[in-house]
Design an enzyme around this catalytic site. Structure first.
Site, PDB file in Angstrom:
ATOM      1  CG  PHE A 122      -2.027   1.011   1.565  1.00 54.43           C
ATOM      2  CD1 PHE A 122      -3.187   0.628   0.947  1.00 54.43           C
ATOM      3  CD2 PHE A 122      -1.570   2.050   2.347  1.00 54.43           C
ATOM      4  CE1 PHE A 122      -4.084   1.807   1.069  1.00 54.43           C
ATOM      5  CE2 PHE A 122      -2.404   3.271   2.376  1.00 54.43           C
ATOM      6  CZ  PHE A 122      -3.830   2.780   2.006  1.00 54.43           C
ATOM      7  CG  LEU A 124      -1.195   7.463   1.506  1.00 57.30           C
ATOM      8  CD1 LEU A 124      -2.109   7.945   0.215  1.00 57.30           C
ATOM      9  CD2 LEU A 124      -2.027   7.543   2.709  1.00 57.30           C
ATOM     10  CD  GLU A 126       4.817  11.203  -2.494  1.00 61.21           C
ATOM     11  OE1 GLU A 126       5.251  12.188  -2.422  1.00 61.21           O
ATOM     12  OE2 GLU A 126       4.122  10.634  -3.450  1.00 61.21           O
ATOM     13  CB  SER A 131       0.685  13.128   9.373  1.00 60.20           C
ATOM     14  OG  SER A 131       1.271  12.438  10.370  1.00 60.20           O
ATOM     15  CB  ILE A 156       6.498   0.681   0.869  1.00 58.87           C
ATOM     16  CG1 ILE A 156       6.105   2.230   0.570  1.00 58.87           C
ATOM     17  CG2 ILE A 156       5.485  -0.227   0.280  1.00 58.87           C
ATOM     18  CD1 ILE A 156       5.087   2.894   0.793  1.00 58.87           C
ATOM     19  NE  ARG A 266       8.072 -14.993  37.988  1.00 55.05           N
ATOM     20  CZ  ARG A 266       7.708 -14.508  36.685  1.00 55.05           C
ATOM     21  NH1 ARG A 266       7.205 -15.620  35.877  1.00 55.05           N
ATOM     22  NH2 ARG A 266       7.797 -13.590  36.280  1.00 55.05           N
ATOM     23  CD  GLU A 354      -2.623   0.303   8.155  1.00 52.95           C
ATOM     24  OE1 GLU A 354      -3.906   0.401   8.377  1.00 52.95           O
ATOM     25  OE2 GLU A 354      -2.278  -0.506   7.574  1.00 52.95           O
ATOM     26  CB  THR A 356       0.741   9.651  14.290  1.00 49.96           C
ATOM     27  OG1 THR A 356       0.110  11.043  13.870  1.00 49.96           O
ATOM     28  CG2 THR A 356       1.877   9.637  13.394  1.00 49.96           C
TER      29      THR A 356
HETATM   30  N1  CAA Z   1     -13.050   7.671   3.453  1.00 49.95           N
HETATM   31  C1  CAA Z   1     -13.460   8.406   2.377  1.00 49.95           C
HETATM   32  N2  CAA Z   1     -13.306   9.419   1.889  1.00 49.95           N
HETATM   33  C2  CAA Z   1     -12.398  10.027   2.910  1.00 49.95           C
HETATM   34  C3  CAA Z   1     -12.047   9.950   3.900  1.00 49.95           C
HETATM   35  C4  CAA Z   1     -12.395   8.506   4.434  1.00 49.95           C
HETATM   36  N3  CAA Z   1     -11.863   8.127   5.525  1.00 49.95           N
HETATM   37  N4  CAA Z   1     -11.330  10.753   4.745  1.00 49.95           N
HETATM   38  C5  CAA Z   1     -11.188  11.790   3.904  1.00 49.95           C
HETATM   39  N5  CAA Z   1     -11.932  11.481   2.506  1.00 49.95           N
HETATM   40  C6  CAA Z   1     -12.117  12.375   1.438  1.00 49.95           C
HETATM   41  C7  CAA Z   1     -12.913  13.429   1.931  1.00 49.95           C
HETATM   42  O1  CAA Z   1     -14.346  13.350   1.891  1.00 49.95           O
HETATM   43  C8  CAA Z   1     -12.436  14.696   0.978  1.00 49.95           C
HETATM   44  O2  CAA Z   1     -13.388  14.574  -0.214  1.00 49.95           O
HETATM   45  P1  CAA Z   1     -14.394  15.734  -0.542  1.00 49.95           P
HETATM   46  O3  CAA Z   1     -13.512  16.880  -0.680  1.00 49.95           O
HETATM   47  O4  CAA Z   1     -14.986  15.193  -1.963  1.00 49.95           O
HETATM   48  O5  CAA Z   1     -15.403  15.545   0.428  1.00 49.95           O
HETATM   49  C9  CAA Z   1     -11.154  14.259   0.620  1.00 49.95           C
HETATM   50  O6  CAA Z   1     -10.784  12.739   1.080  1.00 49.95           O
HETATM   51  C10 CAA Z   1     -10.128  15.073   1.316  1.00 49.95           C
HETATM   52  O7  CAA Z   1     -10.212  14.885   2.567  1.00 49.95           O
HETATM   53  P2  CAA Z   1      -9.816  15.982   3.569  1.00 49.95           P
HETATM   54  O8  CAA Z   1     -10.102  17.273   3.313  1.00 49.95           O
HETATM   55  O9  CAA Z   1     -10.121  15.287   5.092  1.00 49.95           O
HETATM   56  O10 CAA Z   1      -8.152  15.599   3.418  1.00 49.95           O
HETATM   57  P3  CAA Z   1      -6.846  16.332   4.287  1.00 49.95           P
HETATM   58  O11 CAA Z   1      -5.770  16.870   3.474  1.00 49.95           O
HETATM   59  O12 CAA Z   1      -7.473  17.359   5.293  1.00 49.95           O
HETATM   60  O13 CAA Z   1      -6.477  14.973   5.193  1.00 49.95           O
HETATM   61  C11 CAA Z   1      -6.251  13.309   6.848  1.00 49.95           C
HETATM   62  C12 CAA Z   1      -7.100  14.279   6.058  1.00 49.95           C
HETATM   63  C13 CAA Z   1      -6.853  12.705   7.841  1.00 49.95           C
HETATM   64  C14 CAA Z   1      -5.362  14.050   7.642  1.00 49.95           C
HETATM   65  C15 CAA Z   1      -5.362  12.504   5.972  1.00 49.95           C
HETATM   66  O14 CAA Z   1      -4.242  12.933   5.124  1.00 49.95           O
HETATM   67  C16 CAA Z   1      -4.697  11.227   6.901  1.00 49.95           C
HETATM   68  O15 CAA Z   1      -5.401  10.282   7.120  1.00 49.95           O
HETATM   69  N6  CAA Z   1      -3.533  11.645   6.980  1.00 49.95           N
HETATM   70  C17 CAA Z   1      -2.652  10.165   7.542  1.00 49.95           C
HETATM   71  C18 CAA Z   1      -2.215   9.342   6.564  1.00 49.95           C
HETATM   72  C19 CAA Z   1      -2.020   7.835   7.130  1.00 49.95           C
HETATM   73  O16 CAA Z   1      -2.650   7.284   7.909  1.00 49.95           O
HETATM   74  N7  CAA Z   1      -0.883   7.213   6.469  1.00 49.95           N
HETATM   75  C20 CAA Z   1      -0.317   6.067   6.784  1.00 49.95           C
HETATM   76  C21 CAA Z   1       0.168   5.558   5.654  1.00 49.95           C
HETATM   77  S1  CAA Z   1      -0.144   3.820   5.418  1.00 49.95           S
HETATM   78  C22 CAA Z   1       1.163   3.020   6.195  1.00 49.95           C
HETATM   79  O17 CAA Z   1       1.309   3.135   7.445  1.00 49.95           O
HETATM   80  C23 CAA Z   1       2.220   2.090   5.697  1.00 49.95           C
HETATM   81  C24 CAA Z   1       1.402   0.792   5.338  1.00 49.95           C
HETATM   82  O18 CAA Z   1       2.437  -0.016   4.716  1.00 49.95           O
HETATM   83  C25 CAA Z   1       0.166   0.366   5.845  1.00 49.95           C
END
Ligand code: CAA
Length: 376
Positions: A122, A124, A126, A131, A156, A266, A354, A356
């Protein structure tokens, strides 16, 4: 605590047996050398346990989200690092199942469900956007019937090991979330490469790399969803992913609780009774939050806030329980072979990946405002 159906119980028992027989005995060694459990993950795939929440019609086990969290909890008790590989694979598989075309499902979902590939990735985050995911810089430029992808993806899970990469890049670099598009890129695609694995605090048997895209040409038929829909694909996937991390944290807490119980047996002191009682109560509360989010997802309801509440509480709870277990063991607690120090390092990572704890609080607060505005 809450009665499971026969099908859910069957998944729980099979995952627990796998965890006890194949994961737990090797977890300490794998942590020490950072070994990725490719063959165990493929075996989980063959048993249907890599794609627990993918519908049967799409090749998955079709056992639902409660079964999925039971499986994650059981696997994490044995080896939380290997559980991550399973969890991210299930998350990507669900995205392909939900947003993919029949051709994409045949190309990518079938081998995942059959255990031919050990994992899916997955992509996402960079180096400059973790965040604030919408500020990503990777680009996807349309050239006829394909896209040219350039950029670097960071942290990743299963980089270099996955059979397929779910990658996001900007088709409109001037836009934020609405400029993001998702693609499926198979392993071995020219222009896609993985860096050497990162050296990490915890979850060391889960391989974590950068994934580099250098003029990587992806057919338009590998776009997942429409242009500009990639952010929603990833965010809705993370709602489910965060429920999985919650279950992983409860699994680690269960393993730490076993150490606490042994310490109390214990030496039945009032201090250890206090530590054990607090830990058991917090663990049960955490598991109920996880099950609430899982049931919402099973019912097809929105779970954004409940998933974040669950992830925040479960992962912080796991840290506290591990801390108490470490303290209860005294000098032995911090010894590398004791097991508790590994659990504590693993639990700490769960408050970062996923999303913080700070991001979970942001999501919870925003959703609370939205609910307030609706008068809920
Ligand atoms: N479900 C569906 N759509 C969503 C959503 C959700 N949970 N959250 C937001 N959206 C949509 C919103 O509705 C919006 O669309 P519209 O304008 O059409 O309504 C669009 O996405 C943008 O949303 P926001 O304005 O809320 O976006 P934002 O830039 O303010 O950011 C945030 C929101 C919650 C901070 C987000 O950036 C976030 O979750 N950040 C953390 C990222 C993260 O968890 N990264 C982990 C990466 S994965 C990992 O850990 C590695 C791995 O290998 C698994």
């Amino acid at each position: 605590m809450i009665e499971l159906t026969a099908a859910q119980e069957n998944v729980r028992v099979r995952a627990l047996r796998f965890s006890e027989e194949r994961l737990a005995p090797r977890a300490a060694d794998r942590d020490r050398v950072g070994e990725f459990a490719a063959e165990d993950l493929k075996a989980l795939g063959r048993a249907g346990l890599l794609t627990v929440n993918v519908p049967v019609a799409h090749g998955g086990l079709g056992a639902g989200v409660v079964s999925y969290v039971e499986a994650v909890r059981a696997l994490a008790q044995g080896c939380a690092g290997t559980a991550v590989g399973m969890m991210v694979t299930n998350m990507v598989a669900e995205a392909i199942s939900h947003f993919g075309t029949p051709e994409q499902r045949a190309r990518h979902l079938r081998p995942l469900c059959a255990g031919e590939w050990p994992a899916a990735a997955f992509c996402l985050s960079e180096p400059e956007s973790g965040s604030d995911a919408a500020s990503m810089r990777a680009t996807a430029t349309r050239e006829g019937d394909r896209y040219r992808l350039n950029g670097v993806k960071a942290w990743i899970t299963s980089g270099g090991e996955a059979g397929v990469y779910l990658v996001t890049a900007k088709t409109d670099p001037a836009a934020r979330a609405k400029g993001v598009t998702a693609f499926l890129v198979p392993a071995g695609a020219p222009g896609l490469s993985a860096s050497p694995p990162e050296k990490k605090l915890g979850l060391r048997s889960s391989v974590t790399t950068q994934v580099v895209l250098e003029d990587c040409l992806v057919p338009a038929s590998e776009r997942l969803g429409e242009e500009g829909e990639g952010f929603k694909v990833m965010m809705s996937s993370l709602d489910g992913g965060r429920v999985g991390v919650s279950a992983q944290a409860v699994g680690v807490a269960d393993a730490a609780l076993a150490h606490l119980r042994a310490a109390y047996e214990r030496a039945p002191t009032a201090e250890l009774a206090d530590a054990l009682a607090r830990s058991q109560a917090e663990r049960d509360a955490a598991w109920l939050l996880c099950l609430r989010a899982a049931r919402l997802k099973d019912a097809g309801e929105t779970l954004t806030q409940q998933a974040s509440i669950s992830k925040l509480y479960c992962t912080e709870m796991a840290g506290r329980v591990c801390q108490r277990a470490l303290r209860a063991q005294g000098a032995a607690g911090h010894a590398a072979l004791g097991g508790v120090e590994r659990l504590m390092r693993d639990a700490r990572v769960m408050r970062i990946y996923e999303g913080t704890s700070e991001i979970q609080r942001l999501v919870i607060a925003r959703e609370a405002l939205r609910a307030g505005a609706r008068g809920a």
